[in-house]
Design an enzyme around this catalytic site. Structure first.
Site, PDB file in Angstrom:
ATOM      1  N   LEU A  33       0.818  -1.216   0.000  1.00 52.20           N
ATOM      2  CA  LEU A  33       0.000   0.000   0.000  1.00 52.20           C
ATOM      3  C   LEU A  33       0.855   1.271   0.000  1.00 52.20           C
ATOM      4  CD1 LEU A  33      -2.730  -1.072   2.587  1.00 52.20           C
ATOM      5  CD2 LEU A  33      -2.733  -1.335   0.100  1.00 52.20           C
ATOM      6  N   GLY A  36      -1.628   6.399  -2.607  1.00 49.02           N
ATOM      7  CA  GLY A  36      -2.766   6.282  -3.528  1.00 49.02           C
ATOM      8  C   GLY A  36      -3.868   5.413  -2.927  1.00 49.02           C
ATOM      9  N   HIS A  37      -3.468   4.263  -2.361  1.00 53.28           N
ATOM     10  CA  HIS A  37      -4.468   3.390  -1.725  1.00 53.28           C
ATOM     11  C   HIS A  37      -5.131   4.111  -0.552  1.00 53.28           C
ATOM     12  CE1 HIS A  37      -1.609   0.273  -3.447  1.00 53.28           C
ATOM     13  NE2 HIS A  37      -2.768  -0.138  -3.931  1.00 53.28           N
ATOM     14  N   LYS A 149      -5.714   5.657 -11.955  1.00 51.15           N
ATOM     15  CA  LYS A 149      -4.482   5.282 -12.672  1.00 51.15           C
ATOM     16  C   LYS A 149      -4.733   4.073 -13.575  1.00 51.15           C
ATOM     17  CE  LYS A 149      -0.877   3.171 -10.829  1.00 51.15           C
ATOM     18  NZ  LYS A 149      -0.612   2.022 -11.734  1.00 51.15           N
ATOM     19  N   ASP A 150      -5.567   3.127 -13.077  1.00 48.50           N
ATOM     20  CA  ASP A 150      -5.897   1.952 -13.877  1.00 48.50           C
ATOM     21  C   ASP A 150      -7.161   2.254 -14.683  1.00 48.50           C
ATOM     22  OD1 ASP A 150      -3.813   0.112 -12.841  1.00 48.50           O
ATOM     23  OD2 ASP A 150      -4.828   0.512 -10.958  1.00 48.50           O
ATOM     24  N   GLN A 153      -9.002  -0.601 -16.318  1.00 46.32           N
ATOM     25  CA  GLN A 153      -9.668  -1.410 -15.279  1.00 46.32           C
ATOM     26  C   GLN A 153     -10.997  -0.744 -14.866  1.00 46.32           C
ATOM     27  OE1 GLN A 153      -7.641  -3.524 -11.915  1.00 46.32           O
ATOM     28  NE2 GLN A 153      -8.185  -1.719 -10.739  1.00 46.32           N
ATOM     29  N   VAL A 176      -2.704   9.786  -7.576  1.00 47.70           N
ATOM     30  CA  VAL A 176      -1.800  10.478  -6.645  1.00 47.70           C
ATOM     31  C   VAL A 176      -0.396  10.396  -7.243  1.00 47.70           C
ATOM     32  CG1 VAL A 176      -0.897  10.543  -4.285  1.00 47.70           C
ATOM     33  CG2 VAL A 176      -3.275   9.850  -4.700  1.00 47.70           C
ATOM     34  N   SER A 185       2.542   3.858  -7.693  1.00 45.04           N
ATOM     35  CA  SER A 185       2.226   2.486  -8.071  1.00 45.04           C
ATOM     36  C   SER A 185       3.047   1.554  -7.188  1.00 45.04           C
ATOM     37  CB  SER A 185       2.617   2.244  -9.541  1.00 45.04           C
ATOM     38  OG  SER A 185       2.718   0.857  -9.800  1.00 45.04           O
ATOM     39  N   SER A 186       2.463   0.419  -6.838  1.00 45.05           N
ATOM     40  CA  SER A 186       3.215  -0.550  -6.036  1.00 45.05           C
ATOM     41  C   SER A 186       4.449  -1.023  -6.800  1.00 45.05           C
ATOM     42  CB  SER A 186       2.327  -1.746  -5.693  1.00 45.05           C
ATOM     43  OG  SER A 186       1.181  -1.291  -5.022  1.00 45.05           O
TER      44      SER A 186
END
Ligand code: PAF
Length: 283
Positions: A33, A36-37, A149-150, A153, A176, A185-186
């Site tokens: 995380l 963004g999350h 971002k996705d 999706q 973010v 991003s992770s």
């Protein structure tokens, strides 16, 4: 924070959390995380009585040559972050718990699932739609929160919610970014110092096209050429796509006056990064 490790436990917990008409917001994640999350959690807190989150690295959305085994798993830190953020219930099932032997049912997003990231990641959006449909059935949230971002999706999941009549409001939250524009991003943690420095080229490409659009440019071809020209300033970057598409159908547009999604995906070293920008309809 309540921790549920099986679908049955989470189903029972959500049933009682929902008692007396309280609304539930769901934040589905694969862990690792970042801010963004946590912005999705904050959005859910602002709009729902109860916030539920999930952490599950979903094997069915990774291709055979992708990073499923290497995907960062940082459960203890993630747990602390969600608890500190005030999440009420966390669902963290095992792969066997979510996909017991004999599981065969999946959700096929059709042609939409083969566009943008779906074109270079065959089967990815079938995996995403399947796991999100299952999370929706288990949690039965009123609202579900995903990062813009996705963008592909988001389009696939919006279509699924509509086609399968899920009584759920899907909320897309703003991207973010780091100070240099890189979208959080992770997978950013895979980047070496030099790759991290170069990765800013994706958001710079979008900013260049956006400024042309602000100055009145509506030709998708011209905007796409601007994306490509900026991305080409990094000769080591390997392009996946640079596209100007309809945000709902993900089909290419000829012009953008009714609004458009500008989307890019590229490999910086061994890491595939994505980024995008929504152009609003012109007044
Ligand atoms: O966006 C993600 O992190 C994943 O695709 C999701 C929505 C949690 C499904 O595994």
């Amino acid at each position: 924070m309540l921790l549920c490790l099986t679908p049955a436990e989470m189903q029972a917990a959500c049933r009682s959390l929902r008692a007396s008409g309280r609304t539930i917001g769901l934040v589905p994640t694969m862990g690792a995380l970042h801010a963004g999350h946590l912005s999705l959690v904050a959005a859910a807190q602002g709009q729902c009585d109860i916030v539920a989150a999930s952490i599950f690295v979903n094997p069915t959305q990774f291709g055979p040559t992708e990073d499923y085994a290497a995907y960062p798993r940082t459960f203890d830190e993630d747990f602390q972050k969600l608890a500190a953020a005030g999440v009420h219930a966390l669902f963290a099932p095992s792969a066997e718990g979510m996909y017991p032997p004999g599981t065969t049912t999946s959700v096929d997003p059709g042609e939409l699932g083969n566009r943008l990231d779906g074109a270079s990641r065959p089967g990815h959006f079938r995996g995403v739609a399947t796991i999100v449909a299952r999370l929706f059935h288990i949690v039965q949230p009123d609202r579900a929160y995903f990062g813009q971002k996705d963008a592909a999706q988001i389009a696939v999941l919006r279509r699924m919610v509509r086609d399968l009549n899920f009584p759920i409001h899907l909320v897309a939250c703003p991207i973010v970014r780091e100070p240099d524009g890189l979208a959080l991003s992770s997978r950013n943690r895979y980047l070496s110092i030099d790759e991290r420095r170069r990765a800013g080229v994706l958001s710079r490409a979008l900013a260049t096209a956006e400024s042309l659009a602000h100055n009145g440019e509506t030709s998708a071809e011209v905007l796409r050429a601007a994306l490509l020209a900026t991305l080409a300033t990094d000769p080591l970057l390997r392009l996946d796509y640079a596209a100007v598409v309809d945000p709902d159908t993900l089909l290419p547009l000829a012009e953008t006056s009714h609004g458009a999604l500008l989307a890019v995906a590229a490999w910086i070293g061994g890491t595939r990064l994505i980024d995008n920008l929504l152009l609003p309809p012109r007044a």
